[in-house]
Design an enzyme around this catalytic site. Structure first.
Site, PDB file in Angstrom:
ATOM      1  N   ARG A  43       0.838  -1.206   0.000  1.00 38.27           N
ATOM      2  CA  ARG A  43       0.000   0.000   0.000  1.00 38.27           C
ATOM      3  C   ARG A  43       0.871   1.253   0.000  1.00 38.27           C
ATOM      4  O   ARG A  43       0.522   2.275  -0.575  1.00 38.27           O
ATOM      5  CB  ARG A  43      -0.955   0.022   1.205  1.00 38.27           C
ATOM      6  CG  ARG A  43      -1.745   1.330   1.293  1.00 38.27           C
ATOM      7  CD  ARG A  43      -2.954   1.243   2.214  1.00 38.27           C
ATOM      8  NE  ARG A  43      -2.641   0.776   3.539  1.00 38.27           N
ATOM      9  CZ  ARG A  43      -2.011   1.486   4.475  1.00 38.27           C
ATOM     10  NH1 ARG A  43      -1.618   2.719   4.229  1.00 38.27           N
ATOM     11  NH2 ARG A  43      -1.750   0.981   5.656  1.00 38.27           N
ATOM     12  N   TYR A  95     -16.767  14.787 -16.019  1.00 37.81           N
ATOM     13  CA  TYR A  95     -17.082  13.379 -15.724  1.00 37.81           C
ATOM     14  C   TYR A  95     -17.924  13.347 -14.451  1.00 37.81           C
ATOM     15  O   TYR A  95     -17.618  14.049 -13.488  1.00 37.81           O
ATOM     16  CB  TYR A  95     -15.778  12.599 -15.537  1.00 37.81           C
ATOM     17  CG  TYR A  95     -16.027  11.161 -15.187  1.00 37.81           C
ATOM     18  CD1 TYR A  95     -16.450  10.268 -16.162  1.00 37.81           C
ATOM     19  CD2 TYR A  95     -15.875  10.705 -13.893  1.00 37.81           C
ATOM     20  CE1 TYR A  95     -16.704   8.944 -15.842  1.00 37.81           C
ATOM     21  CE2 TYR A  95     -16.130   9.387 -13.566  1.00 37.81           C
ATOM     22  CZ  TYR A  95     -16.548   8.516 -14.543  1.00 37.81           C
ATOM     23  OH  TYR A  95     -16.816   7.204 -14.215  1.00 37.81           O
ATOM     24  N   ASP A 166      -7.560  16.052 -16.906  1.00 42.47           N
ATOM     25  CA  ASP A 166      -8.055  14.695 -17.105  1.00 42.47           C
ATOM     26  C   ASP A 166      -7.969  14.422 -18.605  1.00 42.47           C
ATOM     27  O   ASP A 166      -8.741  14.939 -19.396  1.00 42.47           O
ATOM     28  CB  ASP A 166      -9.500  14.577 -16.593  1.00 42.47           C
ATOM     29  CG  ASP A 166     -10.090  13.175 -16.770  1.00 42.47           C
ATOM     30  OD1 ASP A 166      -9.531  12.390 -17.558  1.00 42.47           O
ATOM     31  OD2 ASP A 166     -11.117  12.889 -16.126  1.00 42.47           O
ATOM     32  N   LYS A 191      -9.783   2.838 -19.014  1.00 42.39           N
ATOM     33  CA  LYS A 191     -10.272   3.076 -20.363  1.00 42.39           C
ATOM     34  C   LYS A 191      -9.220   2.671 -21.405  1.00 42.39           C
ATOM     35  O   LYS A 191      -8.934   1.510 -21.544  1.00 42.39           O
ATOM     36  CB  LYS A 191     -10.696   4.540 -20.486  1.00 42.39           C
ATOM     37  CG  LYS A 191     -11.534   5.052 -19.295  1.00 42.39           C
ATOM     38  CD  LYS A 191     -12.886   4.388 -19.163  1.00 42.39           C
ATOM     39  CE  LYS A 191     -13.593   4.653 -17.840  1.00 42.39           C
ATOM     40  NZ  LYS A 191     -13.756   6.060 -17.476  1.00 42.39           N
TER      41      LYS A 191
HETATM   42  C1  PLP Z   1     -13.970   6.770 -16.287  1.00 43.86           C
HETATM   43  C2  PLP Z   1     -13.503   8.153 -16.142  1.00 43.86           C
HETATM   44  C3  PLP Z   1     -13.058   8.648 -14.904  1.00 43.86           C
HETATM   45  C4  PLP Z   1     -13.101   7.801 -13.647  1.00 43.86           C
HETATM   46  O1  PLP Z   1     -12.274   6.680 -13.748  1.00 43.86           O
HETATM   47  P1  PLP Z   1     -12.569   5.255 -13.012  1.00 43.86           P
HETATM   48  O2  PLP Z   1     -11.438   4.425 -13.471  1.00 43.86           O
HETATM   49  O3  PLP Z   1     -13.925   4.800 -13.475  1.00 43.86           O
HETATM   50  O4  PLP Z   1     -12.571   5.521 -11.552  1.00 43.86           O
HETATM   51  C5  PLP Z   1     -12.621   9.953 -14.840  1.00 43.86           C
HETATM   52  N1  PLP Z   1     -12.597  10.740 -15.935  1.00 43.86           N
HETATM   53  C6  PLP Z   1     -13.020  10.309 -17.145  1.00 43.86           C
HETATM   54  C7  PLP Z   1     -12.975  11.237 -18.304  1.00 43.86           C
HETATM   55  C8  PLP Z   1     -13.482   9.007 -17.284  1.00 43.86           C
HETATM   56  O5  PLP Z   1     -13.910   8.585 -18.477  1.00 43.86           O
END
Ligand code: PLP
Length: 368
Positions: A43, A95, A166, A191
């Site tokens: 961790r 998001y 992001d 993703k």
């Molecule tokens: C999916 C997503 C997140 C969050 O990510 P997780 O892996 O589901 O926690 C944040 N920003 C964007 C643009 C996303 O598509």
């Protein structure tokens, strides 16, 4: 070994290269380690597997990477370092998980929030003068709006103002926020980096050692470290990311053009289309337009839902960035009720483009 090319880097970095060692860093399943050692507890210190993943993604973005158990765990590490009373700027359609955290902190009086249109660069330049955190998400979810990242990230700002991007929809291949002047890049590695819809993972990348230490500290306090299997699968997926993203965004461009001509489609939002609101901005700095688009079917929300259900090849599912095409109606997702009722978000995969097109077309015709 020339690793300046991103595809080559993805394939060659993060390996041991010792005689007798396996080519791939194995999934290390461990909480604790024999002492004395530099690595005590996973961790806190991660694993050899998570470190290999961090080397690969960090090298791609041009900074030091820290892996997390999910994208939201990475987002939390950035937001929760803010002292009480901070001022934050976020997109007006972030998001939904990010929106949820921002709204909650606002309701608790932790921070005040400006919600800004990402297509309006001047609003962001102004926010840099007053905010402690400027959080961008580009391209944004689900209108696929692209912010002028080089202009915003490179602009003068108040001392102590942190700029975070992001970059999940862009992937590390289509833009380089750290090069433009951002302090931190965030990816939901769930993703495109993982790319196979079989894991949750997140990553933060920064060039600032103090920030890196802060995020590392947050990660260990929140227990937000990635597991050995997830780190292994994310790295395994990342090896082919360049191939996947190239194919998927090639497909996306073809599909966006065809959808735009379809009589049963009211609007197509894809930054590669000259008709897109932020096409010129995207074209000015992105090296690819990505594999995410959204469109509206003609008719009402019920038709849009029936259309999603009528797909036979494209998976009717949330999430995105997998090798398989997925789509969903966003208005039925929690926290997205403000969306146009007929908006469908399509994550274009790597199937044959004519097969995807055929499926879209048959689902449109079947729900007329
Ligand atoms: C999916 C997503 C997140 C969050 O990510 P997780 O892996 O589901 O926690 C944040 N920003 C964007 C643009 C996303 O598509």
């Amino acid at each position: 070994m020339d690793t300046s090319n991103p595809a080559t880097w993805l394939i060659s970095a993060g390996r041991t290269r010792e005689p007798g060692a396996p080519l791939n860093v194995a999934p290390e399943f461990a909480s604790n380690f024999y002492l004395p050692a530099d690595r005590l507890y996973s961790r806190v210190d991660g694993t050899t597997t998570s470190n290999a993943l961090e080397d690969v993604v960090g090298g791609l973005e041009g900074g030091r990477a820290l892996s997390f158990a999910s994208g939201m765990a990475a987002v939390s590490a950035v937001l929760h370092r803010l002292p009480a009373g901070s001022q934050v700027a976020v997109p007006d359609d972030p998001y939904h998980g990010v929106a949820g955290l921002i709204d909650e902190g606002e309701a608790q009086g932790r921070w005040t929030v400006s919600r800004l249109d990402q297509a309006n660069t001047q609003l962001w330049l102004d926010a840099l003068q007053t905010c402690d955190l400027v959080w961008l998400e580009s391209p944004a979810n689900p209108l696929i709006t692209v912010a002028d990242l080089p202009t915003i990230c490179g602009a003068p700002r108040k001392a102590g103002c942190l700029v975070a991007v992001d970059s999940t929809f862009a992937t590390p291949l289509n833009q380089k926020p750290l090069d433009y002047g951002a302090d931190v890049v965030m990816h939901s590695a769930t993703k495109f980096i993982g790319g196979h819809s079989d894991l949750l993972a997140g990553v933060l990348i920064t060039r600032d050692d103090d920030l890196y230490d802060e995020f590392h500290h947050r990660r260990l306090l929140y227990g937000a470290s990635i597991g050995g299997m997830e780190a292994f699968l994310t790295l395994r997926g990342a090896r082919t990311m360049a191939l996947r993203v190239e194919r998927a965004q090639e497909n996306a461009m073809v599909l966006a053009e065809r959808l735009e001509e379809h009589p049963d489609i009211a609007t197509v939002r894809y930054p590669g289309l000259p008709s897109h609101q932020t096409h010129d901005i995207a074209k000015s700095f992105m090296t690819g337009f990505g594999a995410m688009m959204s469109f509206d079917t003609t008719g009402d929300g019920a038709r849009a839902s029936a259309f999603c259900e009528a797909a036979r090849l494209i998976h009717h599912a949330t999430s995105l960035g997998g090798i398989e095409s997925t789509m969903e109606r966003r208005a039925v997702i929690d926290g997205q009720q403000g969306m146009p009722p007929t908006l469908i978000r399509l994550s274009v995969g790597c199937e044959n483009v004519d097969d995807i097109w055929h499926d879209l077309n048959q689902a449109l015709l079947a729900t007329r």
